[in-house]
Scaffold this motif. Structure first.
Motif, PDB file in Angstrom:
ATOM      1  N   ASP A 133       0.836  -1.197   0.000  1.00 21.78           N
ATOM      2  CA  ASP A 133       0.000   0.000   0.000  1.00 21.78           C
ATOM      3  C   ASP A 133       0.873   1.250   0.000  1.00 21.78           C
ATOM      4  O   ASP A 133       0.639   2.172  -0.775  1.00 21.78           O
ATOM      5  CB  ASP A 133      -0.935   0.009   1.215  1.00 21.78           C
ATOM      6  CG  ASP A 133      -1.904   1.180   1.165  1.00 21.78           C
ATOM      7  OD1 ASP A 133      -2.677   1.263   0.194  1.00 21.78           O
ATOM      8  OD2 ASP A 133      -1.872   2.022   2.078  1.00 21.78           O
TER       9      ASP A 133
ATOM     10  N   LEU B 188      -9.707  -1.750   5.107  1.00 19.81           N
ATOM     11  CA  LEU B 188     -10.280  -0.427   5.341  1.00 19.81           C
ATOM     12  C   LEU B 188      -9.790   0.133   6.675  1.00 19.81           C
ATOM     13  O   LEU B 188      -9.445   1.305   6.789  1.00 19.81           O
ATOM     14  CB  LEU B 188     -11.810  -0.562   5.344  1.00 19.81           C
ATOM     15  CG  LEU B 188     -12.622   0.662   4.980  1.00 19.81           C
ATOM     16  CD1 LEU B 188     -12.320   1.090   3.554  1.00 19.81           C
ATOM     17  CD2 LEU B 188     -14.117   0.361   5.132  1.00 19.81           C
ATOM     18  N   GLN B 189      -9.725  -0.737   7.682  1.00 28.98           N
ATOM     19  CA  GLN B 189      -9.234  -0.316   8.997  1.00 28.98           C
ATOM     20  C   GLN B 189      -7.798   0.183   8.887  1.00 28.98           C
ATOM     21  O   GLN B 189      -7.384   1.119   9.557  1.00 28.98           O
ATOM     22  CB  GLN B 189      -9.278  -1.486   9.993  1.00 28.98           C
ATOM     23  CG  GLN B 189     -10.659  -2.070  10.243  1.00 28.98           C
ATOM     24  CD  GLN B 189     -11.627  -1.045  10.747  1.00 28.98           C
ATOM     25  OE1 GLN B 189     -11.396  -0.397  11.761  1.00 28.98           O
ATOM     26  NE2 GLN B 189     -12.710  -0.849  10.017  1.00 28.98           N
TER      27      GLN B 189
ATOM     28  N   ASN C  47      -6.548   1.551   6.410  1.00 29.28           N
ATOM     29  CA  ASN C  47      -6.500   2.665   5.463  1.00 29.28           C
ATOM     30  C   ASN C  47      -5.697   2.315   4.208  1.00 29.28           C
ATOM     31  O   ASN C  47      -4.955   3.135   3.673  1.00 29.28           O
ATOM     32  CB  ASN C  47      -5.923   3.918   6.136  1.00 29.28           C
ATOM     33  CG  ASN C  47      -6.241   5.177   5.356  1.00 29.28           C
ATOM     34  OD1 ASN C  47      -7.268   5.252   4.678  1.00 29.28           O
ATOM     35  ND2 ASN C  47      -5.356   6.161   5.433  1.00 29.28           N
ATOM     36  N   CYS C  48      -5.833   1.069   3.773  1.00 30.17           N
ATOM     37  CA  CYS C  48      -5.165   0.652   2.541  1.00 30.17           C
ATOM     38  C   CYS C  48      -6.029   1.071   1.348  1.00 30.17           C
ATOM     39  O   CYS C  48      -7.241   0.870   1.359  1.00 30.17           O
ATOM     40  CB  CYS C  48      -4.996  -0.866   2.509  1.00 30.17           C
ATOM     41  SG  CYS C  48      -3.726  -1.458   3.627  1.00 30.17           S
TER      42      CYS C  48
ATOM     43  N   MET D 191      -4.164   1.632  13.238  1.00 32.31           N
ATOM     44  CA  MET D 191      -3.103   2.593  12.911  1.00 32.31           C
ATOM     45  C   MET D 191      -1.829   2.325  13.703  1.00 32.31           C
ATOM     46  O   MET D 191      -0.734   2.604  13.247  1.00 32.31           O
ATOM     47  CB  MET D 191      -3.584   4.021  13.164  1.00 32.31           C
ATOM     48  CG  MET D 191      -4.416   4.557  12.032  1.00 32.31           C
ATOM     49  SD  MET D 191      -3.564   4.452  10.438  1.00 32.31           S
ATOM     50  CE  MET D 191      -4.780   3.558   9.476  1.00 32.31           C
TER      51      MET D 191
ATOM     52  N   ARG E 243      -0.183  -0.335  11.751  1.00 36.30           N
ATOM     53  CA  ARG E 243       0.382   0.240  10.530  1.00 36.30           C
ATOM     54  C   ARG E 243       1.685   0.990  10.843  1.00 36.30           C
ATOM     55  O   ARG E 243       2.687   0.835  10.153  1.00 36.30           O
ATOM     56  CB  ARG E 243      -0.642   1.188   9.880  1.00 36.30           C
ATOM     57  CG  ARG E 243      -0.199   1.666   8.522  1.00 36.30           C
ATOM     58  CD  ARG E 243      -1.306   2.368   7.746  1.00 36.30           C
ATOM     59  NE  ARG E 243      -0.744   2.815   6.487  1.00 36.30           N
ATOM     60  CZ  ARG E 243      -1.127   2.409   5.289  1.00 36.30           C
ATOM     61  NH1 ARG E 243      -2.122   1.580   5.163  1.00 36.30           N
ATOM     62  NH2 ARG E 243      -0.522   2.833   4.199  1.00 36.30           N
TER      63      ARG E 243
ATOM     64  N   GLU F 124       0.228  11.430   5.706  1.00 38.94           N
ATOM     65  CA  GLU F 124      -1.117  11.107   5.219  1.00 38.94           C
ATOM     66  C   GLU F 124      -1.121  10.418   3.862  1.00 38.94           C
ATOM     67  O   GLU F 124      -1.693   9.351   3.705  1.00 38.94           O
ATOM     68  CB  GLU F 124      -1.967  12.379   5.160  1.00 38.94           C
ATOM     69  CG  GLU F 124      -2.183  13.003   6.531  1.00 38.94           C
ATOM     70  CD  GLU F 124      -3.278  14.045   6.532  1.00 38.94           C
ATOM     71  OE1 GLU F 124      -4.301  13.842   5.855  1.00 38.94           O
ATOM     72  OE2 GLU F 124      -3.109  15.090   7.211  1.00 38.94           O
TER      73      GLU F 124
ATOM     74  N   GLY G 291      -0.070   6.794   4.705  1.00 36.72           N
ATOM     75  CA  GLY G 291      -1.469   6.428   4.874  1.00 36.72           C
ATOM     76  C   GLY G 291      -1.925   6.376   6.312  1.00 36.72           C
ATOM     77  O   GLY G 291      -2.821   5.605   6.657  1.00 36.72           O
TER      78      GLY G 291
ATOM     79  N   THR H 130      -3.702   7.763   9.708  1.00 36.84           N
ATOM     80  CA  THR H 130      -4.789   8.640  10.112  1.00 36.84           C
ATOM     81  C   THR H 130      -4.813   8.613  11.631  1.00 36.84           C
ATOM     82  O   THR H 130      -4.193   7.749  12.249  1.00 36.84           O
ATOM     83  CB  THR H 130      -6.158   8.151   9.598  1.00 36.84           C
ATOM     84  OG1 THR H 130      -6.395   6.837  10.109  1.00 36.84           O
ATOM     85  CG2 THR H 130      -6.227   8.127   8.096  1.00 36.84           C
TER      86      THR H 130
END
Length: 495
Positions: free
Chosen positions: A49, A112-113, A115-116, A310, A313, A430, A434, A436
RNA sequence: GGUCCUGUGGCCGAGUGGCUAGGCAAAGCUCUGCAAAAGCUUCUACAGCAGUUCGAAUCUGCUCGGGACCUCCA
């Protein structure tokens, strides 16, 4: 500045140049949706991603193809592993496709969690049986595959005689031929190392398709070759996946595509390393799997608490994608705190006013700040060194906070430098990384209520009514809202 | 057994032969009614042994430890 990537195929860092100028074709092996995604799955999809995001940021139009393996991985293994989807479906009294749908949905939810960004095309194996059959027929026609009892095998010995089989994974053909394995269907293969392109289906298999060789299902490797070829062409730029897929999966893909398309499929092979847990790879056979739903809820013996997507991530971004990363609650907790600190500094940075265009009054600081900022691009271009960029961001954090509370003069760095700093933080945190940070800051009603509480607290503090002011702060803490007293008597809050 | 990777301070982790990241934790200080946050400061590591070099965490060899792949696997 040119991007350099480590190519697993050549085992060297190479300058990246796309085959079609301005465009990049990238294929990443997607999940097998016969079970719930676990922490290990987070690594490749987050890695590719940010690679996708970075290529996009650099101006490439990227077609990102990531498949869904929904046909189960029909290996020539023992019966247990033979038809994962079919087997489990019987136990759970579900239609195979219902099961596939359930885990596909869960996977999408997890992505989605994290943020991909969604891939450009997400093809399914079951939707591309025809393409796979065509490819197998072509391999047979070329003389590199043979049919036995309704199954089709790739003739590895013949291929290896004239091609470089094993280069990607660093394997020697002779060693492969030596390896003794007890595999299903072994006796019907010409050579032990031959892999299946098509397997004849036993009567109990639910998922089956008609083929020129009878009813059966595709082999493990052919699906990726077929779908990659269809959507990206005979040769495309990047093929990615976990390191554990190098052999035999990617090696076999190379062989199949080389015969069918007369070309090795990918120009650059990029492989991410594994997530380990207590030093061991996370996997079903080790019994150390932590599912993503368990990560997010904290409901697992190895977890001391729930960890936000996050945090995970960020945890992954803090190490280089080619290094193994060892999971522990302690390490993740460190990431959680680090991300919070960094993000709060980012929020502060966004609000700093560059003011008028003045030269920097602190030349030494100015130089350092500019160097740290400029290194963002340099590091990312050097095989996606995300960890080093984050380190620089943490170097800049005290500067940002210092300017905010006046410890560092507002004009210590030039206005243009501050603007650049704001821009680069935005781009990297951001757009590229990616990241958040979930706050309730967007809720206007909550804002109003908070302002009211802050006003009351200020009044009681002015009256030295600390009982009231402490009550407000403590109650908010219980609700998960952190209230901070600023230097100038102002108050700020976050959740 | 074969092939390959790896071993960095209490923990996690960058590290392209010399300037020796960063985060978390810990300790002290500043600010503060208290707290939190923030800032400043402290904590200097490269598995072991030998070698190459003016100089090695970084190169070479050996020893020990860990891991991956060889089987579904991200």
């Amino acid at each position: 500045m040119s991007l350099k990537v480590y190519n697993s195929y050549t085992r060297k860092k190479e300058v990246f140049t796309s085959i079609t100028p301005g465009h990049v074709g990238m294929y990443v092996c997607g999940p097998t949706v016969s079970g719930e995604s676990h922490l290990g799955h987070a690594r490749p999809y987050i890695t590719f991603d940010f690679i996708f995001r970075y290529l996009t940021h650099k101006g490439y139009k990227v077609r990102y193809v990531r498949n869904i393996t929904d046909a189960g991985h029909f290996e020539e293994e023992g019966k247990e592993a033979e038809d994962k989807v079919g087997k489990k479906a019987i136990l759970e009294k579900l239609e195979p496709m219902e099961l596939v749908q359930k885990y596909t949905n869960l996977f999408h939810w997890a992505m989605l969690q994290f943020n991909c960004v969604e891939p450009s095309i997400e093809p399914t194996a079951t939707g591309h049986i025809v393409e796979q059959l065509n490819m197998i027929e072509k391999i047979i026609a070329e003389g590199y595959a043979y049919e036995v009892n309704g199954s089709v095998y790739f003739d590895l010995k013949k291929y290896a005689a004239t091609h470089d089989y094993g280069k990607l994974s660093g394997r020697v053909m002779d060693d492969l031929l030596e390896t003794t394995r007890e595999l299903d269907g072994q006796q019907e293969k010409r050579d032990k190392a031959d892999f299946a392109l098509w397997k004849s289906a036993a009567p109990e298999h639910i998922m089956r398709w008609k083929s020129p060789w009878g009813e059966g299902f595709p082999g493990w490797h052919i699906e990726c070759s077929a779908m990659a070829t269809k959507y990206l062409g005979a040769e495309f730029d990047i093929h990615g996946g976990g390191m554990d897929l190098q052999f035999p999966h990617h090696e076999s893909e190379i062989a199949q595509s080389t015969i069918c398309n007369l070309h090795s499929p990918a120009k650059y092979w990029i492989h991410n390393n594994m997530i380990t847990i207590n030093g061991k790879k996370m996997g079903k056979s080790y019994n150390n799997v932590i599912k993503l739903t368990e990560m997010f809820s904290g409901n697992h013996p190895l977890l001391t608490q729930a960890f936000a997507p996050m945090t995970i991530r960020f945890f992954i971004l803090q190490s280089h994608y080619r290094s193994p990363v060892d999971f522990s609650s302690e390490a993740l907790l460190a990431s959680e705190k680090a991300l919070k600190r960094l993000w709060e500094a980012y929020e502060v940075l966004k609000k700093l006013n560059p003011g008028t265009e003045e030269p920097a009054t602190d030349a030494a600081l100015e130089t350092k700040v500019l160097q740290w900022i400029n290194e963002f691009d340099e590091f990312m271009d050097d095989d996606f060194s995300t960890a080093k960029i984050l380190a620089n961001m943490f170097e800049l954090t005290p500067v940002i906070n210092g300017i905010k509370d006046g410890h560092i003069a507002a004009n210590a760095i030039a206005g243009s430098t501050l603007i650049l700093l704001q821009k680069q933080f935005k781009i990297y945190l951001e757009d590229v990384f990616g990241l958040t940070y979930v706050t309730a800051a967007d809720d206007e009603t909550l804002h109003g209520v908070m302002q009211l509480l802050i006003d009351i607290r200020k009044e009681s503090k002015a009256k030295k009514d600390y009982a009231t002011s402490d009550k407000i702060r403590n109650q908010l803490t219980t609700l998960g809202i952190e209230l901070k007293d600023e230097k100038d008597g102002a108050m700020s809050w976050n959740m």
